[in-house]
Structure formats: structure tokens, C-alpha cells
Design an enzyme around this catalytic site. Structure first.
Site, mmCIF file in Angstrom:
data_model
loop_
_atom_site.group_PDB
_atom_site.id
_atom_site.type_symbol
_atom_site.label_atom_id
_atom_site.label_comp_id
_atom_site.label_asym_id
_atom_site.label_seq_id
_atom_site.Cartn_x
_atom_site.Cartn_y
_atom_site.Cartn_z
ATOM 1 N N ASP A 106 89.960 -40.565 14.309
ATOM 2 C CA ASP A 106 89.657 -39.488 13.370
ATOM 3 C C ASP A 106 88.716 -38.491 14.043
ATOM 4 O O ASP A 106 87.594 -38.837 14.378
ATOM 5 C CB ASP A 106 89.016 -40.102 12.118
ATOM 6 C CG ASP A 106 88.503 -39.040 11.162
ATOM 7 O OD1 ASP A 106 88.978 -37.886 11.239
ATOM 8 O OD2 ASP A 106 87.622 -39.374 10.336
ATOM 9 N N ASP B 191 86.881 -37.254 8.225
ATOM 10 C CA ASP B 191 87.308 -37.458 6.826
ATOM 11 C C ASP B 191 87.793 -38.889 6.583
ATOM 12 O O ASP B 191 88.290 -39.209 5.503
ATOM 13 C CB ASP B 191 88.383 -36.432 6.419
ATOM 14 C CG ASP B 191 89.676 -36.597 7.207
ATOM 15 O OD1 ASP B 191 89.716 -37.449 8.123
ATOM 16 O OD2 ASP B 191 90.643 -35.880 6.906
ATOM 17 N N ASP C 20 93.867 -38.437 12.923
ATOM 18 C CA ASP C 20 94.549 -37.141 12.968
ATOM 19 C C ASP C 20 95.056 -36.838 14.382
ATOM 20 O O ASP C 20 94.800 -37.593 15.326
ATOM 21 C CB ASP C 20 93.631 -36.021 12.446
ATOM 22 C CG ASP C 20 92.244 -36.102 13.059
ATOM 23 O OD1 ASP C 20 92.167 -36.268 14.294
ATOM 24 O OD2 ASP C 20 91.233 -36.013 12.322
ATOM 25 N N ASP D 5 109.162 -39.962 14.657
ATOM 26 C CA ASP D 5 109.800 -40.768 13.630
ATOM 27 C C ASP D 5 110.761 -39.890 12.834
ATOM 28 O O ASP D 5 110.441 -38.743 12.513
ATOM 29 C CB ASP D 5 108.720 -41.333 12.690
ATOM 30 C CG ASP D 5 108.949 -42.787 12.357
ATOM 31 O OD1 ASP D 5 110.005 -43.079 11.782
ATOM 32 O OD2 ASP D 5 108.071 -43.611 12.658
ATOM 33 N N ASP E 76 114.074 -44.397 11.006
ATOM 34 C CA ASP E 76 113.688 -45.286 9.923
ATOM 35 C C ASP E 76 114.923 -45.816 9.176
ATOM 36 O O ASP E 76 115.796 -45.029 8.807
ATOM 37 C CB ASP E 76 112.804 -44.481 8.959
ATOM 38 C CG ASP E 76 112.020 -45.342 8.015
ATOM 39 O OD1 ASP E 76 111.272 -46.198 8.493
ATOM 40 O OD2 ASP E 76 112.149 -45.147 6.791
ATOM 41 N N GLU F 34 115.754 -48.326 13.485
ATOM 42 C CA GLU F 34 115.322 -49.512 12.741
ATOM 43 C C GLU F 34 116.503 -49.953 11.879
ATOM 44 O O GLU F 34 116.997 -49.184 11.064
ATOM 45 C CB GLU F 34 114.120 -49.171 11.857
ATOM 46 C CG GLU F 34 113.562 -50.391 11.138
ATOM 47 C CD GLU F 34 112.633 -50.020 9.981
ATOM 48 O OE1 GLU F 34 111.733 -50.802 9.684
ATOM 49 O OE2 GLU F 34 112.829 -48.949 9.363
ATOM 50 N N HIS G 143 103.617 -51.264 12.725
ATOM 51 C CA HIS G 143 102.828 -50.891 11.549
ATOM 52 C C HIS G 143 103.271 -51.599 10.272
ATOM 53 O O HIS G 143 102.626 -51.457 9.240
ATOM 54 C CB HIS G 143 102.911 -49.376 11.355
ATOM 55 C CG HIS G 143 104.307 -48.951 11.020
ATOM 56 N ND1 HIS G 143 105.351 -49.049 11.920
ATOM 57 C CD2 HIS G 143 104.849 -48.463 9.881
ATOM 58 C CE1 HIS G 143 106.476 -48.639 11.340
ATOM 59 N NE2 HIS G 143 106.193 -48.270 10.104
ATOM 60 N N ASP G 144 104.377 -52.333 10.320
ATOM 61 C CA ASP G 144 104.885 -53.044 9.144
ATOM 62 C C ASP G 144 104.673 -54.548 9.239
ATOM 63 O O ASP G 144 105.140 -55.295 8.378
ATOM 64 C CB ASP G 144 106.404 -52.824 8.996
ATOM 65 C CG ASP G 144 106.750 -51.401 8.648
ATOM 66 O OD1 ASP G 144 105.941 -50.731 7.981
ATOM 67 O OD2 ASP G 144 107.847 -50.962 9.038
HETATM 68 C C1 GLC Z 1 110.459 -48.524 7.367
HETATM 69 C C2 GLC Z 1 109.069 -48.133 7.813
HETATM 70 C C3 GLC Z 1 108.099 -48.540 6.754
HETATM 71 C C4 GLC Z 1 108.450 -47.785 5.498
HETATM 72 C C5 GLC Z 1 109.895 -47.993 5.092
HETATM 73 C C6 GLC Z 1 110.325 -46.963 4.100
HETATM 74 O O1 GLC Z 1 110.641 -49.882 7.264
HETATM 75 O O2 GLC Z 1 108.792 -48.659 9.065
HETATM 76 O O3 GLC Z 1 106.775 -48.312 7.118
HETATM 77 O O4 GLC Z 1 107.617 -48.189 4.449
HETATM 78 O O5 GLC Z 1 110.774 -47.876 6.183
HETATM 79 O O6 GLC Z 1 110.392 -45.713 4.700
#
Ligand code: GLC
Length: 552
Positions: free
Chosen positions: A23, A27, A31, A100, A200, A254, A323-324
Site C-alpha cells: 500500500d 489507506d 495499490d 486477469d 477466470d 482457470e 488467492h483462492d
Molecule cells: C475465480 C477466482 C475467484 C473468484 C471467482 C469468481 O475462481 O479466482 O477469486 O471469486 O472466480 O470470479
């Protein structure tokens, strides 16, 4: 195996979740300028590509996976000028930037949805609108975040489909105008000079005619219907032809619910994308549902990786977390006594299989899961949604009952701020961080890792180099040894005359195995113990010991 050589097969990707990385303006939210400030650190890891999670304009219900304008930067993250500077600075360091691409759904704040709900200018068919009988949902599909997949919209007087949160409405890809608009937007980003897309949930874009009910016993009802749909491959192929086929970029999709066989259609020689992210290895500890304990065994994990290594007709992507997912050292390693060793062992695995490795921010530090105490500490829609839905359905009384499952599984484990140093907010922000900083940042942080030659960070750097100098670790053929051993994962990677033996003891007790290959080791290329031990036909591996040998 796909043997044609390309830059993206030889690349190592580093994933940045901008909200939690750095950051610059106090805030409490990461970023783009924060990312720019840390680029030397990233380049110093030796990685080649940065995948940046979504930074587009968004109400941030799902941290940017709910996009309201594909061609604008979300205010908290900065401006388009900042993004352009980021791209230039990434390129200046000889790295590439992958963006992404979230086009299965948009935010309900997107202009298309706003027009669609009002049935304006021909936008109604941009999404899936249905009446449903007597106020019932049009089918039995559920949302990946809990609850059903339909929401009634007052303005339209109809229900719309959302495979994720109700603020994320699914686009109707059967409508040609939707596809054209998406392709225009992709070309707009390609023109700006980006180096690829991470797509995604891309294999969910084609829903079958009539939206038939799914298996009611499935944890995500409808998944077998809405993934790999009738036109998924066709639309993705059209997308490739209309957009990135003319550019030297990399693409990774993905894909929900794919095995090596279905996956080969997407990434094989004629497939529309270069690589895919599947979930099979992320499911080995999820057999009894999200809110149940996460038990797993090594033979299952080996079997999944081995199958993808040998059966995929195309190029593998290699990831252990993102991140998931929870932090990998807490999941498949030991985040207590053997944190360092097991983090290194898992890194060894990631860098010695055939495919493109993806490292998620903080993984190179051996960052761990967070000790969640209360539901209110969590932000993630999925974790909060699953717990609340279970309470509502009377399946559980309160958070306490599922606390351990949430600690093991929550996506927020990966999203706590990056640990840069041992200061109050780990050097992530001068303000109040949007998600709590893990208290262990006092010892686990980048500043400490940089000065400690024995750190996980230095080991990752060594692994990047090892892979660069040993092509059998990129293009080699994988041979699993001791497939049924419950704690040792051993394999040989072979390319022409070169062969490497990898031996990993995924356990906190010493283990001895007998391996023919161990008798013909020539040179120890890498080890997470100091000093390493001698090899012989019988190999004794200490807790979480990882060794890589060149074979004669
Ligand atoms: C994918 C992303 C995830 C998101 C989901 C809906 O799995 O990696 O973070 O919540 O799609 O977009």
C-alpha cells in the site's frame, strides 16, 4: 508431452494480489504504485512473468472479480497512468505482465447489466433472465459461494443467474454481441502491450440449452452442466482467433471440473489456450465438504500430479496455492516445527515437475495460514457465505463449530497482507490494513529472509536457477517411483541423456527407502538440509527433507 519450446514454458510466474501486496498511500489497501515500488524485489526472485489479479473498476464485493468497467482502473488501486507505468517498469526489468480476464460474469453495476435489467437498447439478452415458476428458482443450481444461483431483480421483475455472488451476473455467451464486446475489450488491452491473460472460470462460459437441473447431491449443484458446456471449446477457439492468436502472449485458463482428458481439448496442439489451472490436487483434502475437516494423504496427491504429468496432451501449469487457496505450508507441509523445511520441500516439488510454475506472493517466504478467531475478522465472500448458509440451514450452531475448517480452508489465509518486515503492519501499510496482518510477521518477513542465506526465499531463488540450468526439469518426462509409499514422493525426470532424481519426505519423521536410482546419483543439485547426507541405494530422509540429484 508437448515438446515444442517457447518462452512461457520456460518462464516462472509470480502472482500478485494487488489488494494485499503493498500500500503506497496509507489507506490500508494495496495499490499499483505499491506494486511498482516492489518490482525490484520481484525481479530479484528471478521470475519472468507477473500475473496481476484484477485491478479493473469494481465495487469489490469479490475483490475485483466483480468488474463494473473493463477499461478502467479501480480507484483504490490508482489510475490508468499508474498501470501504464507498471507495465513499462515490468518490461524494463525484462519481465512480462499477464492480466486477469473475468468474462464469465460482470458486476451487476456494469453498464451492460444496468441496461439489461431495464431491457434497454437490446441488452436484455446479455445475461440469463428467467421467471421461474411461482417465484421458484428456474433450476436447482447453487452458487459457488453458498445459496442458490438465482436472484430476483425488482427492476426487471425476473431472476438472473449468478454462479458466484449475487453481485456477479453470468454473461450470456450465446449472444454474439456479448462475445464481440468481450473480444473488443481484449484487443484493447492487447494493444496496450500486455503479455497475456489468466482467464477466470473460462470453461463455464457456455451454459447448456434449457439450463437443466444438476445432480442435487453435488456440493456445487449444476457444476457438471455449466462447465465444459456445448460451446465452451468453440467460444474459446473463436476468442483466440479474434484476439490473441496474432500476439506473442501466454494464456492460462482457470477450468473447473476438468481431468487430463477434458483438459487436453483446451491445451492440446489445436486447443485455444496454452495452459490451464485445474483443481484436482486442491480437492484431495476436500472430500467431505468445505466445512468438514481437511484430511488428506500423500498417495492421493501423488496420483493426481502423476496423472497430469503423464496423461495431459499439452502443457501443464504448476501451482500449489493462489488467492483462492490456503497457504501451502499450512496445508501440505508443517507450519510449526518444520515450517522452513516443508516450505522448501514444497518449492522443490513445484520447480522440478514439467510445466510452468506459479508462485503466489508470500509463498517464497513460507507464509502461513492466519489464526482466525471470529467470523467478523473474515472478508471473503466464500468463507462468510458458506458459514452463514450453514448457520441459516441449522447445520451448525455457530462459527466456533467450524472454526478449524475455516482456518484450514478460507481464501483469506492467502489474502492477509504481504509480510515485508517486522514493523507494526509488516511494512504493508502505514494505515489500518483491510485484512489483519499475521502476527508471525515478526519472524516471517521478506526483510529477514533477504539477509538469511538459509531462508525459504533464497532457496526459491536457487530453485529458479536450477530449473533454468536443467532443461530436464522443464521438458523432461516424469517417472513416478514408489507410487504407494505413504510419505516419500520420489520421481525421475528424464530428457534425452539427462536424468534427475527428486526425493521428498513429506512427513515429520525420518524415513528410509530403497531406490535403484539412488545408487547411481552423480551430484547433489539441491537439498533443504545442511549439511546434506550421503546417498546410497538406501536413502534415509530426515523430516521434510528434499533432495535433487543428477543421475549418471
Ligand atoms: C475465480 C477466482 C475467484 C473468484 C471467482 C469468481 O475462481 O479466482 O477469486 O471469486 O472466480 O470470479
Amino acid at each position: 508431452m508437448d515438446e515444442q519450446r517457447t518462452w512461457w514454458k520456460e518462464a516462472v510466474v509470480y502472482q500478485i494480489y494487488p489488494r494485499s501486496f503493498a500500500d503506497s498511500d496509507g489507506d490500508g489497501v494495496g495499490d499499483l504504485r505499491g506494486v511498482i515500488e516492489k518490482l525490484d524485489y520481484v525481479a530479484g526472485l528471478g521470475v519472468d512473468v507477473i500475473w496481476l489479479n484484477p485491478v479493473y473498476e469494481s465495487p469489490q464485493h469479490d475483490n475485483g472479480y466483480d468488474i463494473s468497467d473493463y477499461r478502467a482502473i479501480h480507484e483504490e488501486y490508482g489510475t490508468m497512468g499508474d498501470w501504464e507505468e507498471l507495465l513499462a517498469q515490468v518490461h524494463e526489468r525484462d519481465m512480462r505482465l499477464v492480466m486477469d480476464l473475468v468474462v464469465n460474469h460482470t458486476s451487476v453495476d456494469h453498464e451492460w447489466f444496468q441496461k439489461s435489467r431495464r431491457d434497454e437498447d437490446g441488452y436484455r439478452e446479455y445475461y440469463f433472465w428467467h421467471e421461474g415458476e411461482d417465484g421458484e428458482a428456474p433450476n436447482n443450481w447453487t452458487s459457488g459461494f453458498g445459496g442458490d444461483a438465482w436472484n430476483y431483480d425488482e427492476t426487471a421483475g425476473l431472476q438472473y443467474l449468478h454462479l458466484f455472488d449475487e453481485t456477479q451476473a453470468d454473461l450470456n455467451w450465446d449472444n454474439e454481441a456479448v462475445r464481440e464486446n468481450v473480444y473488443d475489450m481484449m484487443n484493447w488491452w492487447l494493444e496496450k502491450g500486455i503479455d497475456g491473460f489468466r482467464m477466470d472460470v473460462i470453461n463455464a462460459i457456455s451454459k447448456p440449452e434449457g439450463l437443466p437441473d444438476g445432480d442435487p447431491d453435488s456440493e456445487w449443484v449444476g457444476i457438471e452442466q455449466f462447465t465444459n458446456g456445448p460451446e465452451a471449446l468453440g467460444y474459446m477457439t473463436e476468442m483466440a482467433t479474434e484476439t490473441y492468436d496474432d500476439y506473442d502472449v501466454m494464456t492460462v485458463g482457470e477450468c473447473l471440473d476438468v481431468d487430463p482428458e477434458t483438459g487436453s481439448d483446451y491445451v492440446g496442439a489445436d486447443g485455444p489456450i496454452d495452459m490451464l489451472f485445474h483443481f484436482e490436487h486442491m480437492s484431495v483434502d476436500q472430500k467431505s465438504g468445505w466445512l468438514s475437516p481437511s484430511e488428506w494423504n500423500l498417495t492421493d496427491l501423488k496420483a493426481v500430479f502423476s496423472e497430469w504429468q503423464t496423461d495431459l496432451d499439452g502443457w501443464n501449469s504448476l501451482y500449489l496455492t493462489n488467492h483462492d487457496q490456503p497457504r501451502i505450508v499450512s496445508r501440505f507441509g508443517d507450519d510449526g516445527e518444520y515450517r522452513r523445511e516443508s516450505a522448501k520441500l514444497l518449492g522443490t516439488l513445484l520447480f522440478t515437475l514439467s510445466g510452468t510454475p506459479y508462485v503466489y506472493q508470500g509463498q517464497e517466504l513460507g507464509m502461513t495460514n492466519y489464526p482466525w478467531e471470529r467470523l467478523e475478522q473474515l472478508d471473503d465472500l466464500q468463507s462468510v457465505g458458506k458459514v452463514e448458509a450453514a448457520i441459516e440451514a441449522g447445520e451448525i450452531a455457530d462459527f466456533e463449530e467450524v472454526k478449524q475448517a475455516v482456518r484450514d480452508r478460507s481464501r483469506d489465509n492467502a489474502r492477509t497482507p504481504m509480510q515485508w518486515d517486522d514493523s507494526e503492519h509488516a511494512g504493508f501499510t502505514d494505515g489500518e490494513p483491510w485484512l489483519p496482518v499475521n502476527p508471525n510477521h515478526e519472524t516471517i518477513n521478506a526483510a529477514a529472509a533477504v539477509t538469511d542465506r538459509d531462508s525459504v526465499l533464497h532457496y526459491y531463488r536457487d530453485l529458479v536457477e536450477l530449473r533454468e540450468t536443467h532443461e530436464e526439469l522443464i521438458y523432461g518426462a516424469y517417472n513416478l517411483l514408489l507410487p504407494n509409499h505413504e510419505s516419500v514422493w520420489a520421481y525421475r525426470m528424464e530428457l534425452e541423456d539427462d536424468a534427475v532424481l527428486v526425493a521428498l519426505n513429506v512427513d515429520d519423521t525420518e524415513t528410509t527407502v530403497t531406490l535403484d536410482d539412488a545408487a547411481r546419483t552423480e551430484e547433489l543439485l539441491c537439498s533443504n538440509y545442511n549439511p546434506p547426507t550421503e546417498a546410497g541405494a538406501s536413502l534415509t530422509l530426515r523430516p521434510y527433507e528434499a533432495r535433487v540429484y543428477r543421475l549418471e
